[in-house]
Design a protein around this motif. Sequence first.
Motif, short mmCIF file in Angstrom:
data_model
loop_
_atom_site.label_atom_id
_atom_site.label_comp_id
_atom_site.label_asym_id
_atom_site.label_seq_id
_atom_site.Cartn_x
_atom_site.Cartn_y
_atom_site.Cartn_z
N ASN A 7 49.11 98.21 -11.10
CA ASN A 7 48.28 97.01 -11.02
C ASN A 7 46.89 97.42 -11.53
O ASN A 7 46.15 98.13 -10.85
N GLN A 33 50.35 94.99 -13.92
CA GLN A 33 50.16 93.74 -13.18
C GLN A 33 48.66 93.43 -13.10
O GLN A 33 47.83 94.30 -13.23
N TYR A 110 54.45 90.97 -9.99
CA TYR A 110 53.24 90.84 -9.18
C TYR A 110 53.53 89.79 -8.10
O TYR A 110 53.38 88.59 -8.32
N ASP A 159 53.62 95.49 -7.94
CA ASP A 159 52.79 95.33 -6.75
C ASP A 159 53.49 94.33 -5.85
O ASP A 159 53.45 93.13 -6.11
#
Length: 268
Positions: A7, A33, A110, A159
Motif C-alpha cells: 500500500n 494499493q 484494497y 491491504d
Amino acid sequence: MRLATWNINSIRSRADRALAFLERSGTDVLALQETKCKDEQFPREVFEAAGYEVATSGYSQWNGVAIVSRVGIADVERGFVGQPAWGEEPVVEARALGATCGGVRVWSLYIPNGREIDNPHYAYKLEWLERLREQAASWLTPGPDGAGDPSAQIALVGDWNIAPLDEDVWDIEVFAGRTHVTPAERAAFAAFATAGYTEVTREHIPARTFTYWDYQQLRFPRNEGMRIDFTYASPTLAARVTGVTIDRNERKGKGASDHVPVILDLAD
DNA sequence: ATGACCAGCTTGGCTGGA
C-alpha cells in the motif's frame, strides 16, 4: 519469482521509491494499493522505461490499485464479479485488479477500511469481503462450464484492513470497540481459508512484526504498528512459497508510505 | 536512532486514512 504487495499511499508521491524498491529487492511483480490517482495520471512511464509493464485501476483521488510486472501482464480485470458499490450514487470503487503475471493470477486488493463499527462503511467492508470470498471460491471450483480450476495459481494480495490476531496490533486494548479487530471482520478474513486458500505470510514472519505504522504520535519509532497486509494463496501457489520478507526499512526516512512492502519468494 | 501526520483537491480547510 518474487511477488510483492505494498500500500504505497499515492503513487505520484512515491514513484521513485517504488522503482527503487523494485530494483533493490529484485521483485518481478508488485501489487500496489492506494495509488490515489486516475489511470491517466499514473506515472507508468517511470516503470516502463525500466522494463516493467503496468496495469492500473483508478477512477478518482481515492483508492486505486495497480500491478507492475516484468514477467508479463495478461487478462487484466478491473474489479471482480459481484463487487459491491459504495456511495450515495453507488460506484464500484477501484479496489481490486486482477492480472496474470508469470503464470500466477495476481489480485491487488484494497479492502474497505470500515471507518467505525456503526458506520455504513463497516457493513460495506463485510459485504465486500463476502462477495470476494465467493468469487475466489468459484475460481477454484470446476463447474459445468469449466469456470474454476482447483490447480489454479492464484494470489490474493494487498491491504486487508484486518488484524486477524490480537498480536497483530501493538496494543489490543487501544482497539477495543474499533474496526480491524472485530469478530465479524476476523471471521470474514478466516473464511478465505474455508474457500481453499492459505494465508502464506504468517508462518514465515515472527509475531508482532508489523506492516503499517500510523504517521502520528511516533508510532514507527515506538514500533506501535499493525499487521494488516496479507497474502492468501491457492493450494498450488501456497506450495511454491519458500520465504516471506517484510521490508521494514521502507518505512524510514522522509516521504515514506505508512505501509511497507511484503515480499514472497516463489519456487520455480 | 527509525522521530513528533500525510495525500489530494476545492489551495486552505475539508475528506479519508486506521
